[in-house]
Design an enzyme around this catalytic site. Sequence first.
Site, PDB file in Angstrom:
ATOM      1  N   SER A 178      52.802 -22.180  56.131  1.00  0.00           N
ATOM      2  CA  SER A 178      53.810 -21.131  56.183  1.00  0.00           C
ATOM      3  C   SER A 178      54.607 -21.244  57.486  1.00  0.00           C
ATOM      4  O   SER A 178      55.078 -22.316  57.837  1.00  0.00           O
ATOM      5  CB  SER A 178      53.139 -19.771  56.019  1.00  0.00           C
ATOM      6  OG  SER A 178      54.077 -18.759  55.759  1.00  0.00           O
ATOM      7  N   ASP A 229      54.286 -20.343  49.266  1.00  0.00           N
ATOM      8  CA  ASP A 229      53.544 -20.237  50.520  1.00  0.00           C
ATOM      9  C   ASP A 229      52.193 -20.943  50.443  1.00  0.00           C
ATOM     10  O   ASP A 229      51.412 -20.738  49.518  1.00  0.00           O
ATOM     11  CB  ASP A 229      53.335 -18.763  50.869  1.00  0.00           C
ATOM     12  CG  ASP A 229      52.955 -18.575  52.315  1.00  0.00           C
ATOM     13  OD1 ASP A 229      51.839 -18.992  52.697  1.00  0.00           O
ATOM     14  OD2 ASP A 229      53.761 -18.020  53.075  1.00  0.00           O
TER      15      ASP A 229
END
Length: 374
Positions: free
Chosen positions: A45, A207
């Site tokens: 991320s 993500d």
Amino acid sequence: MPDKTALVLGGGGARAAYQVGVLKAIVQFYPRNHGVPFKIICGTSAGAINGTSIATHASCFHLGVRKLEWVWRHFSTHKVYRSSFGGIFSHLAQMALMGLQDVKINTEAGSLFDNQPLRNLLNNLINFERIDRNIANGALHALSVDTSCYNSSRSVSFFQAAKEIDEWNRARRGGQRTHLHTEHLLASAAIPLVFPSVKLNRGYYGDGSVHQLAPLSSPIHLGAEKIMVINLESPHKQVHKEFEHHPKTATIAGHLLDTIFSDTLNSDLERLQRINSTLNLIPKERRHEASLKTIDTLVIKPSEDLSLIAAQHYQDMPMAVKALLRLIGINQQSDSSIVSYLLFEQSYCSALINLGYQDAMCQIDEIKAFFNIR
């Protein structure tokens, strides 16, 4: 023999500014022209963005940290996602229109925010060609970016590394060699529902924390024997709270984000420590029979509640974003950590950098021992 020390940077949106403060504390103990003290860098991320930025400056640790700090200290939300009233509500109107159309007509990804500004920022700031050069000259051994594949429900680590590193395939996770670029970082940082998923090859990715069952898998497969982890878990999770009524949707959403970004990493760290303890009970001459190896770890995490720090800087958030969050029950007094992930403003980011620096300095003896700094 390349250095086998790895740096693992977890995810957490705006919370990732904390990682810069930790790196700032470490870099001051190295000469100006020294390379990064970790030749393996793994990020998820927002941590993937920080890690890639450092990897492109692997031959000069000071320069890499200094540039990264400058970016975070001059951050503003509009550099990450469209945050004006016009930008937000035109995007939401487009999303509503998409919901009325046939999937074959409109194939755009749905999301709460439009993160095209982040794409532009990454294209301007990160020179991906430097990654191969740094690997070739020995300044870097490997860089990996963790993503989640929505097609297969697998965690996929895209990596660039020295030629001797092989791809891997395990239960619900694997490593795939590639040439990293902006779209890999956008995919890794695509918080579910908040930012749009990204198409890579024939798959759709989001993500990296979503399907990440073993966050330490990447550095281990890339050859790490020592791992430093900068975890963004907020200490408020350790406090038991009494609710007078059912928790609100915003509170639950905050718990979900905390779980996605921190819980699997903590579980993997506990598992690694148990393996180390078990191996230490086996005579050294027979440890190879277990096909396992001991891995030293150093974990640095915030000493203060990041949600409370975010609440202190809540008024710096763009008015349009605050208005949108109020629609789902989030304000300055809300018991939700969502704001701490979305507040990309320089006052908040600078506060996290300062906290990261202070926390690292409190563990400086451990850090020096881990990196053999004299």
